[in-house]
Design a protein around this motif. Sequence first.
Motif, mmCIF file in Angstrom:
data_model
loop_
_atom_site.group_PDB
_atom_site.id
_atom_site.type_symbol
_atom_site.label_atom_id
_atom_site.label_comp_id
_atom_site.label_asym_id
_atom_site.label_seq_id
_atom_site.Cartn_x
_atom_site.Cartn_y
_atom_site.Cartn_z
ATOM 1 N N UNK A 78 0.859 -1.416 -0.070
ATOM 2 C CA UNK A 78 0.090 0.011 0.168
ATOM 3 C C UNK A 78 0.911 1.294 -0.137
ATOM 4 N N UNK A 79 0.370 2.095 -0.852
ATOM 5 C CA UNK A 79 1.196 3.465 -1.098
ATOM 6 C C UNK A 79 0.295 4.516 -0.697
ATOM 7 N N UNK A 80 0.311 5.321 0.121
ATOM 8 C CA UNK A 80 -0.572 6.676 0.515
ATOM 9 C C UNK A 80 0.022 7.941 0.327
ATOM 10 N N UNK A 81 1.178 7.678 -0.358
ATOM 11 C CA UNK A 81 1.918 9.106 -0.657
ATOM 12 C C UNK A 81 1.569 9.540 -1.965
ATOM 13 N N UNK A 82 1.434 10.766 -2.496
ATOM 14 C CA UNK A 82 1.286 11.460 -3.708
ATOM 15 C C UNK A 82 2.498 11.447 -4.238
ATOM 16 N N UNK A 83 2.662 10.944 -5.531
ATOM 17 C CA UNK A 83 3.904 11.034 -6.195
ATOM 18 C C UNK A 83 4.657 12.356 -6.159
ATOM 19 N N UNK A 84 5.991 12.422 -5.956
ATOM 20 C CA UNK A 84 6.633 13.588 -5.880
ATOM 21 C C UNK A 84 6.579 14.402 -7.307
ATOM 22 N N UNK A 85 6.416 13.706 -8.603
ATOM 23 C CA UNK A 85 6.371 14.640 -9.817
ATOM 24 C C UNK A 85 4.920 15.361 -9.736
ATOM 25 N N UNK A 86 3.860 14.882 -8.957
ATOM 26 C CA UNK A 86 2.453 15.629 -9.070
ATOM 27 C C UNK A 86 2.737 16.929 -8.154
ATOM 28 N N UNK A 87 3.537 16.798 -7.069
ATOM 29 C CA UNK A 87 3.709 17.702 -6.326
ATOM 30 C C UNK A 87 4.710 19.000 -6.809
ATOM 31 N N UNK A 88 5.447 18.320 -7.634
ATOM 32 C CA UNK A 88 6.245 19.458 -8.116
ATOM 33 C C UNK A 88 5.858 20.798 -8.854
ATOM 34 N N UNK A 89 6.118 22.168 -8.758
ATOM 35 C CA UNK A 89 5.668 23.382 -9.288
ATOM 36 C C UNK A 89 5.844 23.270 -10.832
ATOM 37 N N UNK A 90 6.455 22.366 -11.433
ATOM 38 C CA UNK A 90 6.641 22.209 -12.818
ATOM 39 C C UNK A 90 5.697 21.178 -13.438
ATOM 40 N N UNK A 91 4.947 20.568 -12.616
ATOM 41 C CA UNK A 91 4.007 19.319 -13.156
ATOM 42 C C UNK A 91 3.076 19.957 -13.887
ATOM 43 N N UNK A 92 2.869 19.366 -14.992
ATOM 44 C CA UNK A 92 1.917 19.731 -16.185
ATOM 45 C C UNK A 92 2.006 21.335 -16.605
#
Length: 519
Positions: A263-277
């Motif tokens: 089980x992984x309950x962490x949001x992926x670091x890329x999604x939290x990056x200011x550069x994401x999308x």
Amino acid sequence: MQHVARGLTALLCTGILVAGTGGCAGADSGDQPSRPSPGAAAVAMDGGSKVATADTSDLVRGDGSDKRPNIVMVLTDDMRADELEQMPKTQALMRERGLDFTDAVSPHPLCCPARAELLTGQYAQNNGVRHNESKYGGYSRIKTANTIGTWFAQQGYNTGFIGKHANGYEHDSPRDPGWHVWEPITGNPTDYYRFRFFGNEEWRDDYVTDRITEKTNSAVRAMAAADRPFLLFSNHIAPHERQQYGPQGLTEAPPAKRHAGLEIDQVAPPIKAKSYKRAVVGGLPRKTPVKKRIKTSKVQKKWEARVRSLQSVDDGVASLFAELDDAGEAENTYVVFTSDNGFSLGERRLFKKNNLVQESLRVPMIFTGPRVPAGKTSDLPVTLVDLVATIADLGGVKPRLDVDGASFKRTLLGGTQPWRDTTLIQTGDKYQPRKHRNLRWKGWALRGVRTERYTYARDVNNGDRMLFDRARDPWEMRNVARAPKYRRTAAELDRRTNKLMRCAGDNCNRTFGKVPGPR
């Protein structure tokens, strides 16, 4: 050796390593704890009674008089630097007990060019491998008669190579010279469940990471028993996507069965990056494959799959350290953990690798071994090319090529040393004869440099440029290559690019001086 055994057993007993070793009752008593028998896995592997063993029949026996250190490299595939945070055993056994290079990069962030660099210590303009395939890429471009394996073998080491090799290494490809233990995967190296090792040893409905681990441990036992120093490359597949036979194509990296329910309950670091999308202001070079639509749920799923696949590598690292300890080689062995390249997961709307942004360039790199300071970090900007020079330096081995990297042995052993101020970075392009035959720079795409503050690159065929000022723009969101106030900065970085993209040997490690800042 007793304190090393106690330390490993304490880790085993506190659950940092997977159970299956025994002897925990006396772990705090100061008595010598019971230990796994030779060959007993420190980690419970998937599968039945069948175990993968390495062919060690070509090892050369010594008399124990050569006291040079052993060197083991554990290599992952497409692993981001920040994914090391998801490997608790590797952190406990390496980061807490060794030196973590926090600004390590893969200067040609694509599988085959990076692996050619790790075999030769040379950049692509000198080793000939610019891409994964086509006329200027793949295994056929590597001059296998002169690699780190031949240097070490010719100068008194036993050598071993296990796991993923360069793209294009097929079932009928020849054995590379210089390696006493030769166990590469042939054909499709990223199926995970169906794979072959050299000599047509085929596995079906299995799990590749565990078999690479077993072969690695088998080689360690035999090499230790041969009473000769050894160099061993253990090349894992995870967290690379799975390439299946048939129409399925690329799918997410699969986990070992024992990790499927993690089980992984962490949001992926890329999604939290200011550069994401977010698109880069000023744009990226035209050949950079920018995604227009990105689904966050798919990015999260992909990242979780990568993390689960890395758990078996984490087990393998733990198992390796237990084997080295059991063989009595722990105190005389350097272990380095790194990856062939990083991986973009939606930052700046980019995916995968072969682009010159932080997520693709940066790789994990940790060393443990004799006189390496424990629990320390270094921000020295080292590369995979430097790693080859350093490994040779640690072993007292003279390369038979003019290597383009510099040894960072002094830093590794706790000292200080002068270092270049500019590092060459570059990417290749798949050569298509009809489309590319008139290009001046065949097989090349972006070529540039990285300094403490700047990342610069130019498409050598169409002139597109990219410049990030990481001091003012740490998320690399503004391409300022055409900004008037950065004209002098871009000109100087372009000059350095022109010098280094033709460099060889020591000329690749020059100090140019201060880069003019923006006006």
